[in-house]
Design an enzyme around this catalytic site. Structure first.
Site, PDB file in Angstrom:
ATOM      1  CG  HIS A   1     -47.240 -16.227  15.080  1.00  0.00           C
ATOM      2  ND1 HIS A   1     -47.532 -14.895  15.244  1.00  0.00           N
ATOM      3  CD2 HIS A   1     -47.461 -16.500  13.770  1.00  0.00           C
ATOM      4  CE1 HIS A   1     -47.950 -14.396  14.095  1.00  0.00           C
ATOM      5  NE2 HIS A   1     -47.894 -15.324  13.183  1.00  0.00           N
TER       6      HIS A   1
ATOM      7  CB  THR B   1     -37.542 -20.665  11.893  1.00  0.00           C
ATOM      8  OG1 THR B   1     -38.457 -20.318  10.837  1.00  0.00           O
ATOM      9  CG2 THR B   1     -37.380 -22.158  11.989  1.00  0.00           C
ATOM     10  NE  ARG B   2     -40.151 -14.249  14.134  1.00  0.00           N
ATOM     11  CZ  ARG B   2     -41.238 -14.956  13.879  1.00  0.00           C
ATOM     12  NH1 ARG B   2     -41.127 -16.174  13.362  1.00  0.00           N
ATOM     13  NH2 ARG B   2     -42.441 -14.490  14.169  1.00  0.00           N
TER      14      ARG B   2
ATOM     15  CE  LYS C   1     -39.546 -17.540   8.747  1.00  0.00           C
ATOM     16  NZ  LYS C   1     -39.995 -17.351  10.154  1.00  0.00           N
TER      17      LYS C   1
ATOM     18  CG  HIS D   1     -36.925  -7.252   6.219  1.00  0.00           C
ATOM     19  ND1 HIS D   1     -37.472  -7.372   7.470  1.00  0.00           N
ATOM     20  CD2 HIS D   1     -36.250  -6.077   6.238  1.00  0.00           C
ATOM     21  CE1 HIS D   1     -37.138  -6.329   8.215  1.00  0.00           C
ATOM     22  NE2 HIS D   1     -36.395  -5.517   7.484  1.00  0.00           N
TER      23      HIS D   1
ATOM     24  CB  CYS E   1     -45.994 -12.587  11.101  1.00  0.00           C
ATOM     25  SG  CYS E   1     -45.015 -12.327  12.554  1.00  0.00           S
TER      26      CYS E   1
ATOM     27  CE  LYS F   1     -31.464 -11.013  13.677  1.00  0.00           C
ATOM     28  NZ  LYS F   1     -32.584 -10.074  13.426  1.00  0.00           N
TER      29      LYS F   1
HETATM   30  C1  LIG Z   1     -42.822 -12.559   9.356  1.00  0.00           C
HETATM   31  C2  LIG Z   1     -41.815 -12.136  10.380  1.00  0.00           C
HETATM   32  C3  LIG Z   1     -40.525 -12.623  10.292  1.00  0.00           C
HETATM   33  C4  LIG Z   1     -39.575 -12.223  11.220  1.00  0.00           C
HETATM   34  N1  LIG Z   1     -38.310 -12.737  11.118  1.00  0.00           N
HETATM   35  C5  LIG Z   1     -37.399 -12.388  12.049  1.00  0.00           C
HETATM   36  C6  LIG Z   1     -36.110 -12.991  12.029  1.00  0.00           C
HETATM   37  O1  LIG Z   1     -35.810 -13.837  11.182  1.00  0.00           O
HETATM   38  N2  LIG Z   1     -35.213 -12.611  12.995  1.00  0.00           N
HETATM   39  C7  LIG Z   1     -35.536 -11.691  13.961  1.00  0.00           C
HETATM   40  O2  LIG Z   1     -34.672 -11.372  14.779  1.00  0.00           O
HETATM   41  N3  LIG Z   1     -36.769 -11.116  14.013  1.00  0.00           N
HETATM   42  C8  LIG Z   1     -37.683 -11.434  13.086  1.00  0.00           C
HETATM   43  N4  LIG Z   1     -38.946 -10.903  13.159  1.00  0.00           N
HETATM   44  C9  LIG Z   1     -39.246  -9.884  14.161  1.00  0.00           C
HETATM   45  C10 LIG Z   1     -39.572 -10.465  15.513  1.00  0.00           C
HETATM   46  O3  LIG Z   1     -40.360 -11.621  15.373  1.00  0.00           O
HETATM   47  C11 LIG Z   1     -40.244  -9.392  16.356  1.00  0.00           C
HETATM   48  O4  LIG Z   1     -39.404  -8.257  16.412  1.00  0.00           O
HETATM   49  C12 LIG Z   1     -40.525  -9.867  17.785  1.00  0.00           C
HETATM   50  O5  LIG Z   1     -41.194 -11.078  17.747  1.00  0.00           O
HETATM   51  C13 LIG Z   1     -41.326  -8.801  18.519  1.00  0.00           C
HETATM   52  O6  LIG Z   1     -41.679  -9.313  19.783  1.00  0.00           O
HETATM   53  P1  LIG Z   1     -42.645  -8.492  20.739  1.00  0.00           P
HETATM   54  O7  LIG Z   1     -42.575  -9.175  22.058  1.00  0.00           O
HETATM   55  O8  LIG Z   1     -42.344  -7.038  20.656  1.00  0.00           O
HETATM   56  O9  LIG Z   1     -44.094  -8.638  20.070  1.00  0.00           O
HETATM   57  P2  LIG Z   1     -45.211  -9.756  20.336  1.00  0.00           P
HETATM   58  O10 LIG Z   1     -44.628 -11.105  20.401  1.00  0.00           O
HETATM   59  O11 LIG Z   1     -46.293  -9.530  19.378  1.00  0.00           O
HETATM   60  O12 LIG Z   1     -45.692  -9.436  21.846  1.00  0.00           O
HETATM   61  C14 LIG Z   1     -46.576  -8.417  22.179  1.00  0.00           C
HETATM   62  C15 LIG Z   1     -47.570  -9.078  23.135  1.00  0.00           C
HETATM   63  O13 LIG Z   1     -48.294  -8.052  23.816  1.00  0.00           O
HETATM   64  C16 LIG Z   1     -49.626  -8.537  23.985  1.00  0.00           C
HETATM   65  N5  LIG Z   1     -50.477  -7.373  24.203  1.00  0.00           N
HETATM   66  C17 LIG Z   1     -50.656  -6.320  23.358  1.00  0.00           C
HETATM   67  N6  LIG Z   1     -51.543  -5.433  23.886  1.00  0.00           N
HETATM   68  C18 LIG Z   1     -51.900  -5.949  25.092  1.00  0.00           C
HETATM   69  C19 LIG Z   1     -52.809  -5.519  26.108  1.00  0.00           C
HETATM   70  N7  LIG Z   1     -53.485  -4.391  25.979  1.00  0.00           N
HETATM   71  N8  LIG Z   1     -52.959  -6.303  27.208  1.00  0.00           N
HETATM   72  C20 LIG Z   1     -52.264  -7.459  27.348  1.00  0.00           C
HETATM   73  N9  LIG Z   1     -51.382  -7.938  26.418  1.00  0.00           N
HETATM   74  C21 LIG Z   1     -51.219  -7.185  25.308  1.00  0.00           C
HETATM   75  C22 LIG Z   1     -49.931  -9.228  22.653  1.00  0.00           C
HETATM   76  O14 LIG Z   1     -51.001 -10.107  22.747  1.00  0.00           O
HETATM   77  C23 LIG Z   1     -48.589  -9.944  22.380  1.00  0.00           C
HETATM   78  O15 LIG Z   1     -48.558 -11.254  22.902  1.00  0.00           O
HETATM   79  C24 LIG Z   1     -39.924 -11.295  12.251  1.00  0.00           C
HETATM   80  C25 LIG Z   1     -41.240 -10.833  12.376  1.00  0.00           C
HETATM   81  C26 LIG Z   1     -42.193 -11.251  11.443  1.00  0.00           C
HETATM   82  C27 LIG Z   1     -43.573 -10.726  11.585  1.00  0.00           C
END
Ligand SMILES: Cc1cc2nc3c(=O)[nH]c(=O)nc-3n(C[C@H](O)[C@H](O)[C@H](O)COP(=O)(O)OP(=O)(O)OC[C@H]3O[C@@H](n4cnc5c(N)ncnc54)[C@H](O)[C@@H]3O)c2cc1C
Length: 362
Positions: A32, A35-36, A249, A253, A296, A329
């Site tokens: 959420h 920006t990233r 922002k 990290h 986050c 990214k």
């Molecule tokens: C503060 C912060 C700054 C960041 N800055 C950067 C950046 O500048 N550049 C960059 O490249 N990356 C950055 N990142 C990292 C990046 O945001 C994450 O690596 C990426 O968003 C991970 O995505 P995901 O789909 O794995 O996780 P999520 O988006 O969390 O997706 C997992 C999903 O699975 C769902 N889920 C879990 N369990 C279940 C279940 N049992 N049943 C159904 N649904 C389920 C959850 O509800 C969630 O929606 C940052 C992260 C943070 C926290």
């Protein structure tokens, strides 16, 4: 990651079901916020190399959706003289034949007078860095996936995945779904869903701060770069221009507390805001004091490398997890890889650094 995979699979004409625990756009996980950062500069060359395809996939999404999702600002990567991280980054950029410039403090403040720096720093300028409009990226993936027939079930929790049956079966409170392939992109909840694997995933809470400087014109995407800095006390600070409702922002990290995703307190912590305000006062004084802060989650592996692989005991289950705070990214690329693995069992992209079995030797 899940939304990007659903988009790629739906675009390829596959029958796709997405099951999401919360509503789309929720703020409980890792994706959420507006920006990233997207960048070529990495201390590990394989990430720099993979970024070339990730950029292309983001540009493809922009052309398919007609939306601007990627904002190029250029970036400065700062560190004390002879800083290991900055020299590793230089090696990765050289290995990937990615252009960059080495600057001294005078060149930096000449181009970006917003910065206050000393003359004993290593400074790299890389013109292709920028940021992604994160929340819009995720919603665009879901909308296009739905447009191509994907079925998205929100507010539906997967309670169990039966990986021992030939055809993997996914259970929710009220239903069960059998599917030729199951792609698990459960972020901070991955260990809960795949506990048979005992993956060494550490969920940590991370905080970011937002600044609304009086002279906000100085901090726009065309006047202020993305920046990272390894500070003398080893913190990895980063920031980006003023964008959207929240402002500019800045954050640290990593170094977050280990938490459980279901019970963690997501209230921003005052000590952290003070830490960021102190950093900003010294490095970018015109930004002023934080006006907003939010939480986050990171899902960290011991080596901060991703997990992109098949379930070791059930190849029909594919796993993308452990993005360790730097995965966004790459989600354009991860979406493509997961769809290729699901449809053909293989991908031309080099995912060898992300195999699960490496974790046994860490
Ligand atoms: C503060 C912060 C700054 C960041 N800055 C950067 C950046 O500048 N550049 C960059 O490249 N990356 C950055 N990142 C990292 C990046 O945001 C994450 O690596 C990426 O968003 C991970 O995505 P995901 O789909 O794995 O996780 P999520 O988006 O969390 O997706 C997992 C999903 O699975 C769902 N889920 C879990 N369990 C279940 C279940 N049992 N049943 C159904 N649904 C389920 C959850 O509800 C969630 O929606 C940052 C992260 C943070 C926290």
């Amino acid at each position: 990651m899940g939304s990007a995979a659903a988009y790629k699979l739906a675009m390829s004409g596959s029958d796709v079901l997405v099951v999401e625990k919360f509503h789309r756009g929720h703020t409980f996980g890792s994706s959420h916020g507006e920006t990233r950062i997207i960048r070529f500069f990495y201390d590990k060359p394989y990430y720099t190399e993979l970024m070339k395809t990730a950029y292309a996939e983001w540009r493809d999404l922009e052309s398919k959706s007609g939306k601007q999702l990627l904002f190029i600002t250029g970036s400065v990567c700062l560190g004390q003289r002879n800083n290991q991280y900055v020299s590793d980054v230089q090696n990765s950029l050289d290995a990937g034949a990615v252009e960059y410039e080495s600057w001294d403090d005078a060149q930096l403040v000449n181009r970006f007078p917003q910065f206050s720096v000393s003359n004993n720093m290593d400074i790299l300028w890389q013109k292709d860095t920028g940021f992604l409009y994160a929340s819009e990226c995720v919603s665009t993936y879901l909308k296009l996936a739905e447009h191509h027939g994907a079925d998205i079930r929100e507010n539906t929790t997967v309670t169990n995945i039966d990986w021992q049956s030939e055809i993997p079966t996914v259970y929710t409170e009220n239903n069960k779904y059998s599917s030729r392939k199951v792609i698990v992109t459960a972020g901070a909840w991955t260990s809960n869903l795949l506990n048979e694997l005992s993956l060494p995933l550490n969920v940590t809470k991370q905080q970011v701060c937002y600044y609304k400087p009086t002279d906000y014109i100085q901090f726009q995407p065309d006047t202020f770069p993305v920046f990272t800095e390894i500070t003398t006390d080893g913190m990895f600070m980063y920031g980006m221009p003023y964008f959207g409702a929240n402002g500019a922002k800045v954050a640290r990290h990593g170094m977050g507390k280990s938490v459980s995703p279901d019970t963690c307190n997501r209230t921003p912590e005052k000590y952290y805001i003070n830490l960021l305000d102190t950093y900003v006062r010294n490095r970018i004084p015109e930004l002023g004091k934080a006006v907003h802060s939010e939480m986050c989650l990171y899902t960290e592996t011991p080596d901060e490398d991703f997990i992109i692989d098949k379930h070791p005991d059930c190849p029909n289950i594919l796993i993308a997890a452990g993005f360790s705070g730097h995965g966004f990214k790459f989600c354009s690329l991860v979406g493509r890889i997961m769809s290729e693995l699901a449809l053909t069992g293989k991908t031309e992209l080099d995912i060898s650094p992300f195999h699960i079995d490496r974790l046994n030797s860490l």
